[in-house]
Design a protein around this motif. Structure first.
Motif, PDB file in Angstrom:
ATOM      1  N   PHE A 148       0.696  -1.164  -0.018  1.00 19.90           N
ATOM      2  CA  PHE A 148      -0.228   0.372   0.160  1.00 19.90           C
ATOM      3  C   PHE A 148       1.119   1.126  -0.684  1.00 19.90           C
ATOM      4  CE2 PHE A 148      -1.420   3.845   3.070  1.00 19.90           C
ATOM      5  CZ  PHE A 148      -2.325   3.832   2.707  1.00 19.90           C
ATOM      6  N   PHE A 149       1.812   1.488   0.282  1.00 21.56           N
ATOM      7  CA  PHE A 149       2.148   3.204   0.802  1.00 21.56           C
ATOM      8  C   PHE A 149       3.645   2.283  -0.365  1.00 21.56           C
ATOM      9  CE2 PHE A 149       3.001   1.778   5.828  1.00 21.56           C
ATOM     10  CZ  PHE A 149       1.891   2.902   6.172  1.00 21.56           C
ATOM     11  N   ASP A 150       4.069   1.593  -1.031  1.00 20.91           N
ATOM     12  CA  ASP A 150       5.173   1.733  -1.972  1.00 20.91           C
ATOM     13  C   ASP A 150       4.158   2.102  -3.322  1.00 20.91           C
ATOM     14  OD1 ASP A 150       7.593   1.248  -3.116  1.00 20.91           O
ATOM     15  OD2 ASP A 150       6.511  -0.493  -4.231  1.00 20.91           O
ATOM     16  N   ASP A 151       3.159   2.328  -3.263  1.00 14.76           N
ATOM     17  CA  ASP A 151       1.786   2.473  -4.304  1.00 14.76           C
ATOM     18  C   ASP A 151       1.463   3.832  -4.373  1.00 14.76           C
ATOM     19  OD1 ASP A 151      -0.260   3.207  -6.804  1.00 14.76           O
ATOM     20  OD2 ASP A 151      -1.151   0.398  -5.775  1.00 14.76           O
ATOM     21  N   ALA A 152       0.811   3.923  -2.736  1.00  9.54           N
ATOM     22  CA  ALA A 152       0.281   4.940  -2.380  1.00  9.54           C
ATOM     23  C   ALA A 152       1.349   6.613  -2.625  1.00  9.54           C
ATOM     24  CB  ALA A 152       0.119   5.681  -0.717  1.00  9.54           C
ATOM     25  N   PHE A 153       3.336   6.013  -1.970  1.00  4.89           N
ATOM     26  CA  PHE A 153       3.697   6.937  -2.194  1.00  4.89           C
ATOM     27  C   PHE A 153       4.118   7.849  -3.810  1.00  4.89           C
ATOM     28  CE2 PHE A 153       3.815   6.686   2.154  1.00  4.89           C
ATOM     29  CZ  PHE A 153       4.363   8.059   2.733  1.00  4.89           C
ATOM     30  N   GLU A 154       3.667   6.494  -4.144  1.00  2.00           N
ATOM     31  CA  GLU A 154       4.176   6.324  -5.760  1.00  2.00           C
ATOM     32  C   GLU A 154       3.272   7.424  -6.272  1.00  2.00           C
ATOM     33  OE1 GLU A 154       6.790   5.427  -7.590  1.00  2.00           O
ATOM     34  OE2 GLU A 154       6.062   6.515  -9.374  1.00  2.00           O
ATOM     35  N   GLN A 155       1.940   7.035  -6.022  1.00  2.00           N
ATOM     36  CA  GLN A 155       1.551   8.115  -6.592  1.00  2.00           C
ATOM     37  C   GLN A 155       1.115   9.795  -6.227  1.00  2.00           C
ATOM     38  OE1 GLN A 155      -2.483   6.477  -6.891  1.00  2.00           O
ATOM     39  NE2 GLN A 155      -2.481   5.148  -7.310  1.00  2.00           N
ATOM     40  N   ILE A 156       1.627  10.271  -5.378  1.00  2.00           N
ATOM     41  CA  ILE A 156       1.989  11.290  -5.309  1.00  2.00           C
ATOM     42  C   ILE A 156       3.069  11.967  -4.594  1.00  2.00           C
ATOM     43  CG2 ILE A 156      -0.063  11.057  -2.899  1.00  2.00           C
ATOM     44  CD1 ILE A 156       2.318  11.231  -1.060  1.00  2.00           C
ATOM     45  N   ARG A 157       4.089  11.152  -6.115  1.00  2.00           N
ATOM     46  CA  ARG A 157       5.100  11.803  -5.968  1.00  2.00           C
ATOM     47  C   ARG A 157       4.970  13.144  -6.428  1.00  2.00           C
ATOM     48  NH1 ARG A 157       9.694   9.063  -9.483  1.00  2.00           N
ATOM     49  NH2 ARG A 157       8.514   7.405  -9.736  1.00  2.00           N
ATOM     50  N   GLY A 158       5.763  14.488  -6.018  1.00  2.00           N
ATOM     51  CA  GLY A 158       5.642  15.069  -7.053  1.00  2.00           C
ATOM     52  C   GLY A 158       4.604  16.095  -6.118  1.00  2.00           C
ATOM     53  N   GLU A 159       3.453  15.658  -5.118  1.00  2.00           N
ATOM     54  CA  GLU A 159       3.118  16.636  -4.305  1.00  2.00           C
ATOM     55  C   GLU A 159       3.939  16.638  -3.166  1.00  2.00           C
ATOM     56  OE1 GLU A 159      -0.164  17.109  -5.508  1.00  2.00           O
ATOM     57  OE2 GLU A 159      -0.205  15.348  -7.177  1.00  2.00           O
ATOM     58  N   ASN A 160       3.400  18.678  -2.805  1.00  3.00           N
ATOM     59  CA  ASN A 160       4.192  18.933  -2.002  1.00  3.00           C
ATOM     60  C   ASN A 160       3.839  18.549  -0.703  1.00  3.00           C
ATOM     61  OD1 ASN A 160       5.669  20.749  -0.708  1.00  3.00           O
ATOM     62  ND2 ASN A 160       5.085  22.793  -1.438  1.00  3.00           N
ATOM     63  N   VAL A 161       3.454  17.595  -0.565  1.00  2.20           N
ATOM     64  CA  VAL A 161       2.721  18.013   1.565  1.00  2.20           C
ATOM     65  C   VAL A 161       3.250  16.257   2.054  1.00  2.20           C
ATOM     66  CG1 VAL A 161       1.129  15.947   0.197  1.00  2.20           C
ATOM     67  CG2 VAL A 161       0.636  16.650   1.779  1.00  2.20           C
ATOM     68  N   LYS A 162       3.237  16.717   3.247  1.00  2.00           N
ATOM     69  CA  LYS A 162       4.014  15.729   3.748  1.00  2.00           C
ATOM     70  C   LYS A 162       3.451  15.218   4.271  1.00  2.00           C
ATOM     71  CE  LYS A 162       5.546  19.595   7.048  1.00  2.00           C
ATOM     72  NZ  LYS A 162       6.178  19.984   7.679  1.00  2.00           N
ATOM     73  N   ILE A 163       3.324  13.409   4.601  1.00  2.00           N
ATOM     74  CA  ILE A 163       2.858  12.331   4.601  1.00  2.00           C
ATOM     75  C   ILE A 163       3.326  12.031   6.676  1.00  2.00           C
ATOM     76  CG2 ILE A 163       1.706  10.530   4.916  1.00  2.00           C
ATOM     77  CD1 ILE A 163       0.998  12.785   2.606  1.00  2.00           C
ATOM     78  N   SER A 164       1.852  12.084   7.568  1.00  2.87           N
ATOM     79  CA  SER A 164       2.750  11.887   8.991  1.00  2.87           C
ATOM     80  C   SER A 164       2.054  10.321   8.783  1.00  2.87           C
ATOM     81  CB  SER A 164       2.246  12.669  10.026  1.00  2.87           C
ATOM     82  OG  SER A 164       1.345  13.169  10.365  1.00  2.87           O
ATOM     83  N   VAL A 165       1.939   9.614  10.697  1.00  2.00           N
ATOM     84  CA  VAL A 165       1.219   8.176  10.139  1.00  2.00           C
ATOM     85  C   VAL A 165       0.854   8.146  12.036  1.00  2.00           C
ATOM     86  CG1 VAL A 165       3.051   6.710  10.443  1.00  2.00           C
ATOM     87  CG2 VAL A 165       0.934   5.912   9.488  1.00  2.00           C
TER      88      VAL A 165
END
Ligand SMILES: Cc1cc2nc3c(=O)[nH]c(=O)nc-3n(C[C@H](O)[C@H](O)[C@H](O)COP(=O)(O)O)c2cc1C
Length: 309
Positions: free
Chosen positions: A118-135
């Protein structure tokens, strides 16, 4: 060390957050209760209302997403970015059965390999977005040993921080936080770590800060609901006079009364809060019963007055 207000679904909504912040300043970041990103690719109106910048002008807010599908995650991130948010939190901690049994929230921790994909796909899909992700996560579903694989997975992705509530999904909120499991995260997580769980006094707060000096933040939820004066105690401002708590309570009730077309909804909201605030009022169980029974704002006000008198 930063201080965060924990997300609490149905409770720490924008009216509450703004009121708490006005009366008890000191929270660096509020986390919103989760917004659901699902196959509808549509947030509910009330979810959007809660995170609208104009409803959160005075505070720093990080919206939280609940999802277990990468495309829905990416949609949710982009959607929240349009409101100007530059950090978004992913909920991997919710233990409510209706959430967890669908493999979301803490239920998503059950299979680290699925989570990894999931993370692999999710981070790939938001690559280039200017946003930080916390969990925000628990230490596992059924066994504290799960924490090892979970930290391994989380370490592979670019999280800006990892907020840990050291209980299992199956614990709900029972038992003590598992400080050995938390220590494992603290020692092995490559991201900034935030501690969350069972901080009810300024001493609890100081103990966590001195045992874990490299924490980026401490997050508090129920402690602030039980006793909002905890904020002032943590800030070294001493005890909060009961009259101040009462004024805060009255202001919050008034805000709910003007928010809801049906004032009984305001009463319901306050009753939810008394589930936590009652701890400050030991020996007043009979008045608490009257608060629970109150069916109108007038009845509620009368019972609350007796509680504070
Ligand atoms: C009523 C309630 C609602 C909650 N809603 C959320 C939520 O929307 N998102 C989330 O990540 N955690 C949620 N939590 C968990 C809290 O954020 C927090 O992790 C938990 O209460 C432990 O911290 P505390 O001991 O400081 O309260 C909720 C907890 C409660 C009791």
């Amino acid at each position: 060390m930063k201080l965060y207000f924990a997300p609490m679904e149905g409770i720490t909504l924008s009216v509450f957050r703004n009121m708490f912040d006005a009366w008890f300043p000191g929270t660096d970041v509020y986390f919103s209760p989760f917004l659901v990103a699902n196959q509808t690719l549509h947030f509910k109106n009330k979810e959007i209302r809660d995170i609208l910048p104009e409803n959160n002008e005075r505070i720093c807010l990080v919206p939280q997403l609940l999802t277990n599908k990468a495309d829905q995650f990416a949609w949710g991130i982009r959607e929240l970015e349009t409101y100007g948010y530059s950090q978004i939190d992913l909920n991997l901690g919710c233990s409510m059965p209706q959430v967890a049994k669908r493999g979301k929230g803490a239920g998503f921790l059950a299979d680290p390999e699925v989570l990894d994909r999931f993370f692999d796909d999710a981070f790939e899909q938001i690559r280039g977005e200017n946003v930080k992700i916390s969990v925000k996560m628990r230490i596992g579903t059924k066994d504290p040993a799960e924490v090892r694989d979970l930290v391994g997975v989380v370490n592979r992705y670019p999280f800006c921080e990892v907020i840990v509530h050291p209980r299992l999904m199956t614990d709900l909120y029972s038992g003590d936080p598992d400080m050995d499991a938390f220590r494992y995260v603290y020692d092995n997580c490559v991201h900034p770590v935030c501690y969350n769980g069972d901080i009810y006094t300024a001493e609890d707060y100081s103990r966590i800060c001195s045992e874990f000096p490299r924490l980026c933040a401490v997050m508090i939820g129920r402690g602030f609901l039980r006793d909002p004066g905890l904020m002032r105690a943590i800030r070294g401002e001493g005890e909060t006079p009961p009259s101040y708590i009462r004024d805060y309570h009255d202001a919050l009730f008034a805000a709910y009364c003007s928010l809801y077309p049906d004032p009984r909804q305001a009463v319901t909201k306050m009753k939810e809060l008394w589930y936590y605030m009652r701890h400050r009022f030991e020996g007043k169980e009979r008045v608490l019963k009257d608060i629970k029974k109150a069916a109108s704002p007038a009845q509620y006000r009368e019972a609350a007055n007796r509680m504070f008198s």
